[in-house]
Enzyme design. Structure first.
Site, PDB file in Angstrom:
ATOM      1  N   GLY A  80      -3.962  15.155  -4.952  1.00 31.81           N
ATOM      2  CA  GLY A  80      -2.640  15.765  -5.025  1.00 31.81           C
ATOM      3  C   GLY A  80      -2.331  16.051  -6.481  1.00 31.81           C
ATOM      4  O   GLY A  80      -1.842  17.111  -6.843  1.00 31.81           O
TER       5      GLY A  80
ATOM      6  N   GLU B 236       3.027  10.425 -11.075  1.00 34.14           N
ATOM      7  CA  GLU B 236       2.106  10.641 -12.201  1.00 34.14           C
ATOM      8  C   GLU B 236       2.728  10.243 -13.532  1.00 34.14           C
ATOM      9  O   GLU B 236       2.039   9.739 -14.422  1.00 34.14           O
ATOM     10  CB  GLU B 236       1.652  12.107 -12.252  1.00 34.14           C
ATOM     11  CG  GLU B 236       0.977  12.625 -10.982  1.00 34.14           C
ATOM     12  CD  GLU B 236      -0.162  11.755 -10.476  1.00 34.14           C
ATOM     13  OE1 GLU B 236      -0.781  11.017 -11.270  1.00 34.14           O
ATOM     14  OE2 GLU B 236      -0.444  11.813  -9.261  1.00 34.14           O
TER      15      GLU B 236
ATOM     16  N   HIS C 149       2.463   6.556 -14.210  1.00 33.19           N
ATOM     17  CA  HIS C 149       1.132   6.173 -14.699  1.00 33.19           C
ATOM     18  C   HIS C 149       1.003   6.302 -16.218  1.00 33.19           C
ATOM     19  O   HIS C 149       0.117   5.687 -16.809  1.00 33.19           O
ATOM     20  CB  HIS C 149       0.065   7.079 -14.081  1.00 33.19           C
ATOM     21  CG  HIS C 149      -0.401   6.657 -12.718  1.00 33.19           C
ATOM     22  ND1 HIS C 149      -0.785   5.370 -12.416  1.00 33.19           N
ATOM     23  CD2 HIS C 149      -0.599   7.384 -11.587  1.00 33.19           C
ATOM     24  CE1 HIS C 149      -1.187   5.325 -11.153  1.00 33.19           C
ATOM     25  NE2 HIS C 149      -1.077   6.521 -10.625  1.00 33.19           N
TER      26      HIS C 149
ATOM     27  N   GLU D 228      -2.230   2.184  -8.536  1.00 39.14           N
ATOM     28  CA  GLU D 228      -1.780   3.127  -7.519  1.00 39.14           C
ATOM     29  C   GLU D 228      -0.645   2.570  -6.679  1.00 39.14           C
ATOM     30  O   GLU D 228       0.279   3.289  -6.317  1.00 39.14           O
ATOM     31  CB  GLU D 228      -2.958   3.558  -6.634  1.00 39.14           C
ATOM     32  CG  GLU D 228      -4.041   4.318  -7.392  1.00 39.14           C
ATOM     33  CD  GLU D 228      -3.520   5.572  -8.110  1.00 39.14           C
ATOM     34  OE1 GLU D 228      -2.371   5.981  -7.885  1.00 39.14           O
ATOM     35  OE2 GLU D 228      -4.275   6.126  -8.919  1.00 39.14           O
TER      36      GLU D 228
END
Length: 898
Positions: free
Chosen positions: A297, A334, A337, A356
């Site tokens: 993704g 994202e 992260h 994750e």
């Protein structure tokens, strides 16, 4: 990294109940040794020159390395790369040329041999090499796009997680071997060149004035899997976060407008995380870029985050509400992260879940902050929590923390256990600790390990110190062992007190675990009562097989609910009397939406496991007739989809369609087709869901209206709103002919936006005629479908009908070589297998699937194959056990009263 979207990207998975299986069948693990540490990198000086016509690249590496131990060889990772020359220059010494390169292709390593020992100290390793810009969506690869004038061109892009940086340059490709990077790219001067850091120099290439040499600033110390570069044609929109970081969203040429929504989310999100972690974002800029061919993704490369087009681009006119929500979640995931994963990185892939699972939890926190009207935490329960429970109930599940050795094993753990179960147990932990102490612990973890690597236990230590609670002890039971408990509850009223007897045992998809060696969990349990459903009355930590709890001052007519908010990661089985007491709370909506959803989902799961009759669940579903909440309907819809898929193996499939029509008609009438004043995001999602469900089930008025609106849409009289397109397309296809399919394929060809192409691809499989199903399958592998989207076209066929399932499986077998070659070693191969075979419900199909994959190896999907075989056996057992009762119940519902 984020996998493709959960619930709305394809048919729901069918799980059910069967005989217990032998779980010792996991494949032999390949022997694996990590890289030696006698030489390690300090800085990579890397220059790459891609050729966008021949699809090759030239590379020069000058790495400053430290020799810890005198050695005459250097072992590095290297795959699909040819080294031309290599040498080592010790600090202040003479250059030593390598005398040999020994490639160990199986282990993706190369050993450089030197004529004499390299002595302890610093030096420079120089390597000249060439490689291929592959078409496998991993490593340094090519991505195909069309210019606004329709000319086909290629971009050069990267995807390195988990172990593919080694396809772009020889390196120490392990997350714990961090270094800084100085990257230069030699590119055509009319192309955009991006990397992790900002550009510090651009100059014409001395040998060719059509080329530019673009030099980027030195990165912080980081892991190889986070390095990225992109060379192509892009437009961008730009903004600044309130803490001064430049944010850009890069879009295909001519589509800058479609980057604005993601920009708005990113600009709000960076300060939110800055504040939440109390650690500033460490780079001067962040770019978000839409890549045409992209397997996942999105990917969190530090400072240059890559996305599928559908996970980043929003067209105000042509994007539906669920797409906006998906983009918001992926951007939130994202950007989280950038701290959790990039600044502090897992020590080895065993701890992948921490990266994750954490990002999959906090993306919801972030979206809730940016868009409170999305009611996103209720959606979490349906999209992540229940999905993880379903997978984790299988005998072929795996613990959150998996010992990973060989790189080929990494891809299989990018699954719903690492992501969704990981997120669910972190949500449970956050609730157990409380937000204040959780943030305090997070802050000290990020400060302590910044620019370094950490293991799961390091996070537990920091959270334990912040909260004073036994975090490591509690969490070990959730991360080190597979599965989760079912909490069995009974009650007795004594005067003004309610005595609850609570016990735990492992929940299995085939029924409760009755073996000797039953595992135990440390279960945080909360309890609320009918007096104040939104308030937790009592919290306990269940650390034994059973316990008794007393609730004081509660009248006999008050209900008691375990796990308010559906936060604890477990299923619940109430005594019949307790359940009876809770049911009115569904009808009169006094139970909170998330608890209505949880109750229904638990019962559905118990029926699949053979612990109650499926008829009981059908009766419960009828109590949802007044339900207003989108997510509750979405979960009901998923479960009815599972049941409908199961009953497609019987001759009374039409009766369950009638049940679905009866259940969804009142809410369908209430919503209507037109958006009303004052409606919001969730109303749009609900309307699309309900109309799609009614249309698919053959509700006549819905079908007629869908056909009318489709005709107007195609003729350009009245363009369908983006939120209505999926349900209308699905409805007309399900009850359509070859002309309908041709029209749909024409719309697909004309669509300028990837979101619209995907929308059409996902519903094409709904077509019913066998020859047309074949046409859709052939289309799936055609040039008109991007390689990453073929999987959802085939999955759509398999999930739509009994005939579709058989045809899709045959198609996968017939085209296995091409499909495997296209997706091998990535999670798309697992997804393809799961979508193609999970819905079968005949014992002999499990044997057929097993034997096919014994002779057609797919190492990255071995666990998926076992899970699918288990699911097929579970479905078959469910059908044998409950089909007659379900049939009788559905007939009795229709019978006129005597």
């Amino acid at each position: 990294m984020l996998n493709t979207p959960p619930c709305f990207s394809g048919p729901p998975t069918v799980f059910a109940s069967a005989t217990r299986q032998n779980t010792d069948t996991m494949p032999e693990r390949r022997p694996f040794v990590r890289l030696p540490t006698d030489v390690y990198p300090v800085n990579y000086g890397l220059c790459l020159k891609p050729d966008l016509i021949d699809f090759t690249f030239e590379g020069k590496l000058e790495a400053i390395v430290k020799v810890n131990l005198a050695t005459n060889q250097i072992v590095m990772n290297c795959a699909d790369i040819d080294i031309i020359t290599a040498s080592f220059v010790p600090e202040g010494g003479e250059e030593i040329n390598a005398t040999g390169f020994n490639y160990q292709n199986e282990d993706e390593k190369v050993t450089l041999s030197f004529p004499s020992a390299l002595q302890k100290g610093s030096g420079t390793l120089k390597i000249d090499f060439v490689g291929e810009l592959n078409d496998k969506m991993k490593g340094f690869y090519r991505s195909k796009y069309a210019t606004p004038a329709g000319e086909i061109r290629y971009a050069a892009v990267t995807q390195f997680e988990a172990t593919d940086a080694r396809r772009a340059f020889p390196c120490w490709d392990e997350p714990a071997i961090k270094a800084t990077f100085d990257i230069s790219l030699i590119v055509p001067k009319d192309r955009v060149a991006l990397s992790n850091m900002n550009v510090i120099d651009r100059k014409p290439h001395p040998e060719d004035d059509s080329l530019l040499e673009v030099k980027f600033a030195t990165t912080p110390i980081m892991s190889t899997y986070l390095v990225a570069f992109v060379i192509g044609e892009y437009d961008f929109v730009e903004g600044q976060s309130s803490d001064g970081v430049t944010v850009r969203v890069y879009t295909p040429t001519g589509k800058a407008e479609q980057g604005k929504f993601a920009l708005e989310v990113a600009v709000k999100t960076l300060p939110f995380y800055n504040d939440y972690f109390n650690v500033p974002y460490p780079l001067p800029k962040i770019d978000l870029i839409a890549i045409a061919d992209f397997a996942a993704g999105a990917m969190e490369n530090w400072g240059l985050v890559t996305y599928r087009e559908t996970a980043l681009l929003i067209d105000p006119k042509n994007s539906c509400s669920s797409s906006r929500q998906w983009v918001a979640l992926v951007v939130g995931h994202e950007l989280a992260h950038q701290w959790f994963g990039n600044l502090v990185t897992m020590e080895w892939w065993t701890h992948l879940w921490l990266n994750e699972g954490f990002a999959s939890w906090i993306e919801y926190l972030c979206v809730d902050h940016c868009f409170p009207d999305y009611d996103i935490w209720t959606q979490f329960v349906s999209a992540d929590y229940t999905r993880a429970l379903d997978l984790d109930a299988l005998d072929n599940s795996h613990p959150i923390e998996v010992n990973v050795g060989h790189p080929s094993e990494v891809d299989e753990i990018f699954d719903a256990i690492s992501y969704s179960k990981g997120a669910s147990v972190i949500r449970m932990l956050h609730n157990y600790i409380g937000d204040k102490d959780f943030r305090k612990g997070m802050h000290s973890y990020l400060l302590k390990f910044q620019h370094r690597n950490a293991a799961t236990e390091d996070l537990w230590d920091c959270l334990e110190q912040a909260s004073g609670k036994p975090i490591a002890l509690v969490m070990r039971s959730w991360t080190k062992q597979m599965g989760f408990p079912i909490i069995v509850v009974d009650q007795e009223q004594q005067g003004d007190d309610r005595i609850l007897k609570i016990s735990q045992k492992k929940f299995c998809a085939s029924g409760p675990h009755n073996g000797e060696d039953c595992p135990n969990w440390m279960v945080p349990i909360s309890i609320c009562t009918g007096e104040d459903p939104g308030c937790t009355k009592l919290k306990v930590l269940l650390d034994s097989p059973e316990t008794t709890i007393t609730i004081n001052n509660i009248s006999p007519d008050q209900w008691v609910k375990i796990n308010p908010g559906t936060v604890g990661f477990y299923r619940i089985q109430y005594s019949s009397a307790m359940l009876e007491g809770l049911l009115p709370g569904i009808r009169d909506l006094t139970l909170l939406p998330v608890d209505r959803l949880g109750l229904q989902n638990d019962l559905f799961s118990l029926s699949r496991a053979g612990m109650i009759s499926t008829v009981e669940v059908l009766k419960l579903m009828e109590a949802f007739v007044n339900e207003p909440n989108y997510t509750v309907w979405s979960d009901l819809s998923c479960n009815l989809g599972v049941l409908s898929s199961l009953l497609s193996h019987t001759d009374f499939h039409e009766e369950i369609q009638e049940f679905i029509r009866d259940l969804f008609t009142p809410i369908g009438l209430k919503l209507g087709w037109e958006c009303k004043q004052g409606e919001g995001h969730l109303d749009a999602l609900l309307r699309g869901l309900v109309l799609g469900k009614l249309g698919k089930a053959g509700h006549k008025p819905t079908l007629e209206e869908a056909r009318r609106r489709f005709k107007d849409h195609v003729e350009g009289k009245q363009i369908l709103s983006a939120d209505l397109r999926s349900p209308v397309y699905l409805t007309v296809l399900k009850h359509g002919d070859s002309a309908t399919l041709d029209t749909m394929l024409k719309l697909h060809k004309q669509a300028d936006m990837q979101e619209e192409k995907n929308r059409i691809e996902r519903v094409l499989g709904a077509i019913s005629a066998p020859d047309l199903i074949q046409k859709v399958l052939t289309f799936a592998l055609s040039e008109d479908v991007r390689p990453q989207d073929t999987v959802s076209v085939i999955g759509g066929v398999a999930g739509s009908s009994k005939h579709g399932r058989k045809a899709a499986w045959k198609f996968v077998k017939d085209n296995w070589e091409e499909l495997h070659n296209r997706y091998q070693g990535g999670f798309l191969i697992s997804r393809l297998i799961k979508l193609s075979v999970d819905g079968f419900a005949i014992d002999k199909m499990a044997a057929e699937v097993k034997s096919f994959f014994e002779s057609h190896q797919a190492p990255a999907a071995e666990r998926t194959v076992q899970q699918c075989c288990e699911n097929i056996l579970l479905n078959a057992a469910w059908l044998k056990r409950d089909a007659d009762d379900i049939h009788q119940y559905l007939l009795k519902r229709k019978a006129p009263p005597v």
